[in-house]
Design a protein around this motif. Structure first.
Motif, PDB file in Angstrom:
ATOM      1  N   GLN A  22      15.243 -43.350 -45.350  1.00  0.00           N
ATOM      2  CA  GLN A  22      14.115 -43.675 -44.311  1.00  0.00           C
ATOM      3  C   GLN A  22      15.826 -43.948 -42.736  1.00  0.00           C
ATOM      4  N   GLY A  23      16.666 -43.937 -42.990  1.00  0.00           N
ATOM      5  CA  GLY A  23      17.332 -43.871 -41.611  1.00  0.00           C
ATOM      6  C   GLY A  23      17.084 -42.481 -41.064  1.00  0.00           C
ATOM      7  N   VAL A  73      14.627 -40.418 -41.882  1.00  0.00           N
ATOM      8  CA  VAL A  73      12.810 -40.733 -40.970  1.00  0.00           C
ATOM      9  C   VAL A  73      12.467 -41.039 -38.951  1.00  0.00           C
ATOM     10  N   ARG A  74      13.301 -42.205 -39.554  1.00  0.00           N
ATOM     11  CA  ARG A  74      13.699 -42.632 -38.108  1.00  0.00           C
ATOM     12  C   ARG A  74      14.196 -42.151 -37.144  1.00  0.00           C
ATOM     13  N   ARG A  75      14.829 -41.585 -36.977  1.00  0.00           N
ATOM     14  CA  ARG A  75      15.309 -39.977 -36.136  1.00  0.00           C
ATOM     15  C   ARG A  75      15.468 -38.502 -36.308  1.00  0.00           C
ATOM     16  N   GLY A 133      10.076 -44.945 -45.343  1.00  0.00           N
ATOM     17  CA  GLY A 133       9.401 -45.514 -44.656  1.00  0.00           C
ATOM     18  C   GLY A 133       8.888 -44.577 -43.415  1.00  0.00           C
ATOM     19  N   GLU A 176       6.548 -44.584 -40.430  1.00  0.00           N
ATOM     20  CA  GLU A 176       5.809 -45.409 -40.228  1.00  0.00           C
ATOM     21  C   GLU A 176       4.682 -45.137 -38.963  1.00  0.00           C
ATOM     22  N   THR A 177       5.325 -43.684 -38.133  1.00  0.00           N
ATOM     23  CA  THR A 177       4.582 -43.663 -36.994  1.00  0.00           C
ATOM     24  C   THR A 177       3.679 -41.793 -37.365  1.00  0.00           C
ATOM     25  N   GLU A 192       5.760 -39.679 -36.900  1.00  0.00           N
ATOM     26  CA  GLU A 192       7.215 -39.207 -37.546  1.00  0.00           C
ATOM     27  C   GLU A 192       6.708 -38.453 -38.180  1.00  0.00           C
ATOM     28  N   GLY A 195       4.975 -45.137 -46.468  1.00  0.00           N
ATOM     29  CA  GLY A 195       5.667 -45.736 -45.640  1.00  0.00           C
ATOM     30  C   GLY A 195       3.856 -46.415 -45.414  1.00  0.00           C
TER      31      GLY A 195
END
Length: 394
Positions: A317-318, A320-322, A350, A352-353, A356, A370
């Protein structure tokens, strides 16, 4: 007696330390024999004769108390000094349960020596050294016993988190996640109780418990289309030559196809390539798929991809966040390209939006998992949601 910072030589008859001396150092005997004595009824009682390989003087160093015995060389001796800092550093990283057991035994030893010499029995070390983590150790001991009870009473919850296939816009499968609601403490963090189980043999029955729950859940889903359920493999399970047979036996017990079971192996466990290759080959022979979990963490190694025939790559998920960062996006695009070239499907963790998910869709990602897709849910809730997405008349 001759001494240096790293070597101490005693002649026969030399005294190493006396009862009442300060506890500056312990000693490892390299050569020779020493006799340890304690006073009792005005005389000396021999506690033991120690030879090469024995450690002495360590108890006073551990609890920072005056020496309670005297050590005299019976022969010429060579000793290696061990200072208190060396003990402190090792105790700091030791398991708290081991520390608690050590100091509990030390307290009993001190009490026995005090009784032998006619002195006052000292207060319990466990009562006077809370900084050594004894309370934490006792809590771990209690929690381990309660976890065993939870397994016996079948009060651990196995929840299912949906995995969304982006192309078909349907739930393709689930990941099984274990949760524990303690009757007194409430929800116990999986990071806490899974780590505790992995420290002991408890991870084996926990793994079997989850496997049985997964197979029982699969039995309740419709045959077509049937979702898969993925479950994590621990290091102990990975090392068990009979693990795949256990999975197949459980599938037969519940009358479900082994092809609906997916095993997830965390990257930190795949460094033994021969062992993991053997497991993957046996799984493929049985129709079981295998995923490489948390790809992109600190253990990432391209050798995992070309040496091990994983079916699925789970993107950490790291990343996916970026995805809005150009360099991260370039790395993810390269990972996806490698995965496709190797015949692996991809699950992005992960998510979440919607932003993403949109970016992953543009990258032709296969699957997403996620909170945007769905939180971990009971089997009943998963069944209801899965049935609601089925086409009319199917």
């Amino acid at each position: 007696m001759t001494t240096s910072a790293y070597r101490l030589k005693l002649a026969a008859g030399d005294t190493l330390f006396r009862a009442g001396d300060p506890p500056t150092t312990a000693f490892l005997i390299e050569q020779g024999t020493l006799r340890v004595t304690a006073r009792h009824d005005g005389g000396d009682v021999v506690l033991g004769d120690l030879g090469p390989g024995a450690l002495l003087g360590e108890m006073a160093v551990l609890d920072d108390a005056p020496r309670t015995a005297t050590a005299v060389a019976l022969t010429d001796c060579v000793l290696t000094p061990v200072d208190s800092k060396q003990f402190a550093e090792r105790l700091e990283v030791a398991d708290p349960i081991v520390r608690a057991l050590l100091f509990s035994q030390l307290a009993r030893y001190r009490a026995a020596l005090a009784t032998l010499s006619g002195g006052a029995v000292p207060a319990s070390i466990e009562d006077t050294t809370p900084s050594r983590g004894s309370a934490h150790a006792h809590d771990k001991i209690r929690l381990e016993s309660q976890l065993r009870e939870a397994l016996e009473l079948k009060t651990l919850d196995v929840l299912l988190q949906p995995i969304w296939n982006i192309e078909s816009q349907r739930v393709a499968g689930y990941e099984a996640l274990t949760r524990w609601r303690h009757p007194e403490r409430g929800a116990v963090s999986p990071a806490e109780f899974i780590a505790l189980a992995e420290e002991t043999s408890l991870i084996v029955p926990v793994g079997e418990y989850v496997l049985d729950a997964v197979c029982a859940a699969l039995r309740r889903f419709p045959d077509a289309p049937a979702p898969f359920i993925a479950l994590n493999v621990s290091g102990r399970q990975l090392r068990d030559a009979g693990f795949v047979d256990l999975v197949l036996a459980c599938a037969r017990k519940h009358a479900v196809s082994a092809s609906l079971i997916k095993l997830e192996i965390t990257e930190s466990l795949v460094l033994d390539y021969e062992q993991v290759n053997t497991l993957i080959a046996r799984c493929h022979d049985a129709g079981i798929r295998v995923a490489l979990d948390d790809f992109g963490t600190g253990y990432s190694n391209l050798g995992h991809l070309h040496r091990l025939a994983f079916d699925t790559l789970k993107l950490d998920q790291g990343f996916v966040r970026r995805l809005d960062e150009p360099r991260c996006l370039a790395v993810v695009r390269a990972i996806f390209g490698m995965a496709r070239a190797l015949g692996c499907d991809i699950v992005a963790e992960g998510v979440e939006t919607q932003s993403e998910l949109d970016k992953l869709t543009a990258l032709d990602c296969d699957n997403a998992q996620g909170y945007l897709i769905g939180r971990p849910q009971s089997v009943d809730d998963a069944l209801q949601a899965f049935a609601a997405q089925r086409p009319t008349g199917s």
